[in-house]
Design an enzyme around this catalytic site. Structure first.
Site, PDB file in Angstrom:
ATOM      1  N   LYS A  80       1.226   4.260  -2.906  1.00 10.01           N
ATOM      2  CA  LYS A  80       0.905   5.670  -2.651  1.00 10.01           C
ATOM      3  C   LYS A  80       2.122   6.569  -2.890  1.00 10.01           C
ATOM      4  CE  LYS A  80      -3.409   5.036  -1.876  1.00 10.01           C
ATOM      5  NZ  LYS A  80      -4.409   5.599  -2.809  1.00 10.01           N
ATOM      6  N   TYR A  99       0.845  -1.214   0.000  1.00 11.30           N
ATOM      7  CA  TYR A  99       0.000   0.000   0.000  1.00 11.30           C
ATOM      8  C   TYR A  99       0.877   1.261   0.000  1.00 11.30           C
ATOM      9  CZ  TYR A  99      -3.605   3.357   1.370  1.00 11.30           C
ATOM     10  OH  TYR A  99      -4.462   4.439   1.405  1.00 11.30           O
TER      11      TYR A  99
HETATM   12  N1  LIG Z   1      -9.690   6.261   4.558  1.00  8.56           N
HETATM   13  C1  LIG Z   1      -8.430   6.552   4.831  1.00  8.56           C
HETATM   14  O1  LIG Z   1      -7.992   6.561   6.002  1.00  8.56           O
HETATM   15  C2  LIG Z   1      -7.506   6.932   3.700  1.00  8.56           C
HETATM   16  C3  LIG Z   1      -6.285   7.542   4.028  1.00  8.56           C
HETATM   17  C4  LIG Z   1      -5.423   7.906   3.003  1.00  8.56           C
HETATM   18  C5  LIG Z   1      -5.783   7.676   1.694  1.00  8.56           C
HETATM   19  N2  LIG Z   1      -6.965   7.075   1.395  1.00  8.56           N
HETATM   20  C6  LIG Z   1      -7.282   6.854  -0.015  1.00  8.56           C
HETATM   21  O2  LIG Z   1      -8.525   7.450  -0.324  1.00  8.56           O
HETATM   22  C7  LIG Z   1      -9.070   6.828  -1.497  1.00  8.56           C
HETATM   23  C8  LIG Z   1     -10.548   6.550  -1.280  1.00  8.56           C
HETATM   24  O3  LIG Z   1     -10.668   5.546  -0.286  1.00  8.56           O
HETATM   25  P1  LIG Z   1     -11.760   5.604   0.883  1.00  8.56           P
HETATM   26  O4  LIG Z   1     -11.018   5.749   2.142  1.00  8.56           O
HETATM   27  O5  LIG Z   1     -12.848   6.535   0.554  1.00  8.56           O
HETATM   28  O6  LIG Z   1     -12.254   4.063   0.834  1.00  8.56           O
HETATM   29  P2  LIG Z   1     -13.673   3.409   0.529  1.00  8.56           P
HETATM   30  O7  LIG Z   1     -13.395   1.941   0.427  1.00  8.56           O
HETATM   31  O8  LIG Z   1     -14.682   3.857   1.533  1.00  8.56           O
HETATM   32  O9  LIG Z   1     -14.090   3.997  -0.882  1.00  8.56           O
HETATM   33  C9  LIG Z   1     -13.441   3.588  -2.068  1.00  8.56           C
HETATM   34  C10 LIG Z   1     -14.382   3.743  -3.251  1.00  8.56           C
HETATM   35  O10 LIG Z   1     -13.676   3.299  -4.420  1.00  8.56           O
HETATM   36  C11 LIG Z   1     -14.453   2.313  -5.090  1.00  8.56           C
HETATM   37  N3  LIG Z   1     -13.531   1.371  -5.763  1.00  8.56           N
HETATM   38  C12 LIG Z   1     -12.752   0.415  -5.213  1.00  8.56           C
HETATM   39  N4  LIG Z   1     -12.075  -0.236  -6.177  1.00  8.56           N
HETATM   40  C13 LIG Z   1     -12.417   0.330  -7.361  1.00  8.56           C
HETATM   41  C14 LIG Z   1     -12.053   0.098  -8.716  1.00  8.56           C
HETATM   42  N5  LIG Z   1     -11.210  -0.897  -9.068  1.00  8.56           N
HETATM   43  N6  LIG Z   1     -12.578   0.889  -9.685  1.00  8.56           N
HETATM   44  C15 LIG Z   1     -13.456   1.877  -9.347  1.00  8.56           C
HETATM   45  N7  LIG Z   1     -13.885   2.118  -8.091  1.00  8.56           N
HETATM   46  C16 LIG Z   1     -13.350   1.360  -7.109  1.00  8.56           C
HETATM   47  C17 LIG Z   1     -15.282   1.657  -3.996  1.00  8.56           C
HETATM   48  O11 LIG Z   1     -16.443   1.014  -4.507  1.00  8.56           O
HETATM   49  C18 LIG Z   1     -15.608   2.847  -3.109  1.00  8.56           C
HETATM   50  O12 LIG Z   1     -16.769   3.525  -3.553  1.00  8.56           O
HETATM   51  C19 LIG Z   1      -8.208   5.598  -1.747  1.00  8.56           C
HETATM   52  O13 LIG Z   1      -7.306   5.847  -2.800  1.00  8.56           O
HETATM   53  C20 LIG Z   1      -7.478   5.417  -0.442  1.00  8.56           C
HETATM   54  O14 LIG Z   1      -6.250   4.716  -0.586  1.00  8.56           O
HETATM   55  C21 LIG Z   1      -7.830   6.713   2.365  1.00  8.56           C
END
Ligand SMILES: NC(=O)c1ccc[n+]([C@@H]2O[C@H](COP(=O)([O-])OP(=O)(O)OC[C@H]3O[C@@H](n4cnc5c(N)ncnc54)[C@H](O)[C@@H]3O)[C@@H](O)[C@H]2O)c1
Length: 295
Positions: free
Chosen positions: A162, A158
């Site tokens: 990133k 991961y």
């Molecule tokens: N939540 C955290 O703490 C956090 C921290 C840093 C970065 N992020 C990043 O934020 C971004 C969004 O994640 P989140 O936290 O909202 O998670 P989440 O799982 O709640 O939402 C992710 C969304 O992406 C969609 N998705 C997953 N795989 C997919 C694919 N192959 N094609 C299209 N859509 C897809 C899912 O259906 C969902 O709607 C990610 O890139 C994640 O790595 C999250």
């Protein structure tokens, strides 16, 4: 409504939930046309309804970010409905499976890299030319992570994915600046979403790793710890407001957690120490004042 976003169009991958949906709501409330594109079609339909109920102009497109043709279909549908596209949010991502170096199977690396890295490449290669073509400029927001700024034990795949997103964002920011397209890397720490349940979106091609993920959940191979951290995170609505604020002040790195300044700053200290060490080196020290030539 008059602001720099009103009347423009944003395409948001993973826009049906979590961070992507909060950004859809926030930019929609600022008067943007919103294209949410997501692999989860049930959640996509619910998200579309919620945005419509809030009087936001919305188009919902089924999209797996690893599939270039689906990106192309998304661009075609978005331009047919709204005309020019001005913003791309490469948000869709998966959390991988927490585990040691040797526990992290090749298939897990492949899944995380395909979605988190190649998904961003695919989005930028298909939507980027549309933003460039009309000449009015725009934005590309790549959702990276604090994990892209510092390595994390038991999350190598991961964190590596990133770090790649941060690096691509820096490269593309320089390349697209002459086109008035601002590229930024959004680097949140923990945000309250369903990222720890990413296996729910596992595509059939990667099903062989499901068992490993379920094991990590049931034996506390790190997955339960990840869940607790994510659930302690900031609300997505706070993150979305911060993104709009940072875009207005033209930030390349968008940080949402100022408390991470010390650990990331420590990395800066280590880099500086390493340069000092090279400067004092009898082997390479003579290169210290050489002119730097970049492409
Ligand atoms: N939540 C955290 O703490 C956090 C921290 C840093 C970065 N992020 C990043 O934020 C971004 C969004 O994640 P989140 O936290 O909202 O998670 P989440 O799982 O709640 O939402 C992710 C969304 O992406 C969609 N998705 C997953 N795989 C997919 C694919 N192959 N094609 C299209 N859509 C897809 C899912 O259906 C969902 O709607 C990610 O890139 C994640 O790595 C999250």
């Amino acid at each position: 409504m008059s602001n720099q976003f009103a009347g423009k169009t944003a395409v948001i991958s993973g826009g049906a939930g979590g961070i992507g949906f909060a950004l859809a709501e926030e930019f929609g409330q600022l008067g943007m046309n919103i294209v949410i594109a997501d692999i989860d079609q049930t959640q996509l339909a619910q998200a579309q309804q919620k945005l419509q109920d809030a009087n936001i102009s919305v188009l919902a497109c089924p999209l797996d970010v690893t599939q270039v043709e689906q990106w192309q279909d998304t661009v075609t549908a978005a331009e047919a409905k709204f005309g020019n596209i001005h913003m791309l949010v490469n948000n869709a991502g998966v959390g991988g499976i927490p585990g040691t170096i040797n526990d992290t199977k090749l298939e897990t690396w492949q899944w995380v890299m395909d979605v988190n890295v190649m998904g961003v490449v695919n989005g930028t290669q298909t939507v980027g030319p549309s933003i460039k073509r009309h000449g009015q400029g725009g934005w590309i927001i790549n959702v990276a992570s604090m994990a892209g700024m510092m390595g994390i034990a038991h999350s190598g795949a991961y964190a590596a994915s990133k770090a790649a997103v941060v690096s691509m964002s820096e490269s593309w920011a320089a390349e697209l600046k002459p086109h008035n397209i601002a590229v930024s890397a959004l680097c949140p720490a923990f945000v309250k979403t369903r990222i720890h349940e990413s296996l729910r979106n596992l595509q059939p091609a990667y099903q062989s790793i499901k068992e490993q993920g379920d094991k990590s959940m049931s034996t506390d191979g790190g997955a339960n710890h990840a869940k607790a951290l994510v659930e302690s995170g900031i609300p997505t609505s706070v993150l979305a407001k911060r993104v709009v604020e940072a875009l207005q002040s033209g930030q390349t790195y968008i940080f949402t957690h100022p408390n991470f300044r010390a650990p990331v700053g420590y990395r800066g200290v280590l880099l500086d120490n390493a340069f000092a060490d090279a400067e004092n080196s009898p082997v390479v020290g003579h290169l210290k004042d050489d002119e730097i030539v970049m492409l």
